[in-house]
Structure formats: C-alpha cells, structure tokens
Scaffold this active site. Structure first.
Site, PDB file in Angstrom:
ATOM      1  CG  ASP A 180      70.948  78.319  46.005  1.00 38.83           C
ATOM      2  OD1 ASP A 180      71.887  78.755  45.304  1.00 38.83           O
ATOM      3  OD2 ASP A 180      69.762  78.632  45.814  1.00 38.83           O
ATOM      4  CG  ASP A 379      74.103  80.876  41.394  1.00 38.14           C
ATOM      5  OD1 ASP A 379      74.026  80.630  42.614  1.00 38.14           O
ATOM      6  OD2 ASP A 379      73.170  80.690  40.610  1.00 38.14           O
TER       7      ASP A 379
END
Length: 500
Positions: A180, A379
């Site tokens: 992540d 992201d």
C-alpha cells in the site's frame, strides 16, 4: 480585350475558391479527434475469467515451504523484486455476477477515498497527535476500544488491493501482505490472537523468531506512531482504516526477507493481536508510503516501481526496489511532497486532453495550496481516479462531446455518471484520454483504462469520478499496464507504457 480579362478574373476566383476549400479541408482533417480502439470482446471475456478463477489452482495458493533459504543482507543500493497479485485473484469470488463484484469494489473504494481525505484533512487542520492518543490503562487487554477514539476511527485509508509474499522472522516465515502506497505502518497478525480474521498462511508466532524484539514505550519508533499507548513498558499501536478495518497490538522489530534476493534486519512492524476487517486472507500490510515507518524509508530505498496488470486478468505483476529504468520516451512528472503529511506521493499534473485536444480548466486546479489542501496523489489502493469536481466535469463533458455517436447506457451506476451500451459491438473507436504533467510530458491511456465494464452484458462506464474534496487521486484503473516508478532520490515520477 474584355474576354481575356474575364478569363483572368474567372481563373483568380476559381483558384481562390480552390485554396479556400483546400485550407478548410486541411483544417477539418487537422482537428479530427484522436481515437483509439477499445476491445469490447476481450474486456467482457475477462469479466468471466475473474469470476471463474479458482485460487486453489493458482500460484498464490501453491504450497510454499515454511522457511526460505538464507538470502544476503540487503543494502540500500541493492535491487529487489517481488511478484504482485491483485486482490480478486486471492480468494474465490463470492459474487453471483460481475456487476455485484464491481459494486463491491466501488463501495470499498469509496471508503478508502474518504479515509485518505480525512487523514489529510486532520494533518492540514493541525490536530495535535496527543488528541488522538487513547487513555493509558495498565489493565487494558487488546480490545479495539482501548486504542480507538472517535477522531481516529476510520481516518486512515482502506485495506489495499495488491499483495506480495514476504518473509518475516528468523527463520523466515513466508506470508502474503497487502502492499500500500498510502500507508506507512507495517504490520502482521500475531499469536496469541484476541481476535484475528482468517488468513491463508499460519498466523505468525513471535516466539518462533530468534530476531523478534518488542519495542519499549521510549523507543524512537514508538514516537513516530500517530496513535500509541504504553502497557508494561511495551509500545502499543493502532491503525484504523476507512472501511472499518483495524489492527491493534505491540510495535516490535524483526527481520524481513524478500524472497531469496535480500533481507533487512530490525524492521519496525506491528504485531497485531486484535485485527478485524476486509484484508482478504493477507497476513498484514507492508507500507510503501513516504512516512518514517514505511518499508521504503526503513530500507533507505532510492526508488521503487510497480506494474499493475488488469485486475480481471488473473495474472501477476511486479514490485521492484532500486531499479530505475526510465527511457527517453517515458512520461515523467515531478514527485511532490506535502509539508503537512509525508505519507502520500503527490504528482505534478497540469491537465488532460480528450481526442487530442486540451481540456480547458483553471491553471492551478491541481496545485497544493498554502494550507496543504488540494493536489494530486498516486495511490495503488484506490481503484477509480477521483478528480476535484470542476476538473471532473470539464473532462467528462469533453468526452461526452466527442462520443455523441455512441449508444448511451444506464444513466448512472454507483460512482459513474457516464455509461455506454456496447453489447452489440466487438470493438469500438473512442476518443483518446491523456494525462498532461507539469514539465510538458503526457501519457495516453489505453481505452480499457478509462472505459471499463460494469457488468457482463456490455455496459461500459467512463472510469473517473468527482470528489467534493480538493484532493485528486490517480487510481489503479488508470495505472494498469503502466510501470509507475517512484524515483525518490531524484524526486521524479516515471510512467512507462508497455514495460510490465
């Protein structure tokens, strides 16, 4: 003499008309929209592939040895590479059809985006970290309420979309972790479990590792946590996610191993004894964010890159550290940082073009303002690109203007307000969509990165969405098939097509 003058005049008029017509024709040709082809059949075939994928026959669930061979210790210039797998290849689908899978993804995606926006808002508004600390109670057991306050609950981002296999401890025990770019704290589930969700590998037992060390409350790593507490001089951590998931436990250090290519000693990571949420079989999370506790900072990486294959393809991609390979034809953009929060990677985006024509929007619409609000982040855990509302409306309207010939579908589906019916087509020409970055470089997106199927009946939607926040997010649907390089040393983002 009058007749020759008439012929001369006629010739002049005719030549003038010819030149005018030719010039108009040239202008018409020069302004024809730039198009690309969307392979409708291939996209719809993949909707069936992901639903029928059997993880028990996949490489992800192939029996792995408990311990892996002893690799060399990693140094900050060593290259490392890991396989990257999408969430939906990890477990058998529980969805009755592709539309229900899409709606589930979008619901999860909305939670993540709300969490990112809230985390940045807290940083921008200058809320003191001490306001987020829970009450210290020596008798507290590992319960979520012990380290949760209304301010913290849900302020972090969602539970991730991509996984890699990592070794933890000595001897190393392999496990799948969520990767992540929007998280800093690394953590894994640990025995004894007060409450642990189901994961595909055995839960890590700290007593089985000779290199595991609990961190004290005065350890420097403990002071870097956003939310912490102290019990019996052990540093407790808590991380909450936008979808209601959370992890609570003690902060420790241990050796982390990347296949047979390298290992790092004394990596700070959470040993979670109380964990709940939608982590889909993963043993925990590896944070690739820009904060001090992320794996990228702890390993002093000079760069990392990944290539995300289509989530519906069932294939794997890769995550690489310290191996920048940007070519002269690759798009590049400034890697920017927000002085108010160091987790997220901001990119210099100047605008878009549709069909080869620049979309008109205010010059500073994607800038980070003096307060730390706004800007654009990359992201890997957000699926659909979110754009500040004015920017989204301009992009969507430009696309609609050039697709009047296409059959419109359902008026809206979840986040999407622009959909088409391609059920009778095997392929279709559509206007190109390109990102334009600060510095002058641009990246044309493949058609499948902005027109995606939302069911298995041929409904495709324009895969961007507006947000009421001033923050924009480039999500993984738009990143698929492009190697994204974070050149941390030179503060450059590289975007390389066809380098997966």
């Amino acid at each position: 003499m009058a007749f020759p003058r008439f012929l001369s005049l006629l010739t002049t008029v005719t030549l003038s008309l010819f030149l005018t017509t030719t010039d108009a024709s040239s202008r018409s040709l020069s302004t024809s929209p730039k198009t690309t082809v969307l392979d409708v059949v291939s996209s719809l075939q993949q909707t069936q592939t992901i639903l029928s994928l059997d993880p028990t026959r996949s490489s992800l669930t192939t029996t792995k040895p408990e311990s892996i061979s002893d690799p060399v210790f990693f140094n900050s210039s060593s290259p490392l590479s890991l396989e990257l797998h999408s969430r939906d290849t990890f477990v058998a689908s529980q969805h009755k059809d592709y539309k229900s899978l899409v709606l589930s993804r979008l619901e999860r995606d909305s939670s993540r985006v709300a969490g990112i926006a809230a985390k940045i808002r807290i940083a921008v508004e200058g809320i003191d970290r001490s306001d987020l600390k829970p009450v210290n109670n020596e008798d507290t057991r590992y319960q979520p309420e012990a380290l949760t306050t209304p301010v913290v609950s849900g302020v972090s981002q969602g539970s991730g979309e991509y996984f890699s296999r990592i070794g933890v401890g000595t001897p190393a025990k392999e496990m799948y972790l969520v990767l992540d770019t929007g998280s800093d704290v690394n953590w894994i589930q640990c025995e004894p479990c007060s409450d642990c969700y189901q994961q595909s590998d055995p839960v890590f037992n700290p007593t089985s590792s000779s290199t595991y060390k609990s961190l004290t409350c005065t350890a420097p790593q403990c002071s870097l946590l956003e939310t912490s507490a102290c019990r019996s001089n052990k540093c407790l951590y808590q991380v909450s996610y936008g979808d209601g998931s959370f992890t609570v436990g003690e902060l420790a250090t241990d050796t982390v191993t990347f296949g047979n290519s390298g290992k790092i000693n004394d990596v700070a990571l959470g040993c979670g004894h109380d964990n709940e949420g939608l982590f889909t079989g993963a043993a925990g999370l590896l944070g690739l964010g820009g904060g001090a506790l992320s794996i990228t900072n702890q390993m002093k990486a000079t760069s990392f890159s990944y290539c995300l294959v289509d989530r519906d393809s069932g294939k794997s991609s890769s995550l690489d550290f310290n191996s920048v390979q940007l070519g002269s034809g690759d798009a590049t953009a400034p890697l920017l940082r927000n002085q108010k929060i160091d987790t997220f990677y901001y990119v210099g985006l100047s605008g878009f073009s549709v069909g080869g024509q620049k979309v008109i929007m205010p010059d500073a619409i994607f800038d980070v303002d003096a307060s730390g609000s706004g800007g654009v982040i990359l992201d890997c855990g957000t699926a659909v690109t979110r754009l500040q509302t004015q920017a989204y409306n301009s992009l969507r309207d430009a696309f609609l203007k050039l697709t009047t010939n296409l059959k419109k579908g359902t008026s809206s589906i979840s986040l999407f307000d622009t959909c088409y019916d391609f059920s009778s087509l095997s392929s279709v020409k559509v206007p190109t969509v390109a990102f334009h970055f600060t510095g002058g470089k641009s990246l044309d997106l493949p058609a499948k990165n902005y027109l995606i199927p939302v069911d298995d009946n041929g409904t495709f939607c324009f895969a961007f969405a507006p947000t009421s926040s001033s923050l924009s997010i480039i999500g993984n649907v738009q990143q698929q098939g492009t190697r994204i390089t974070y050149d941390l040393a030179n503060k450059i983002i590289g975007l390389s097509g066809n380098k997966c």
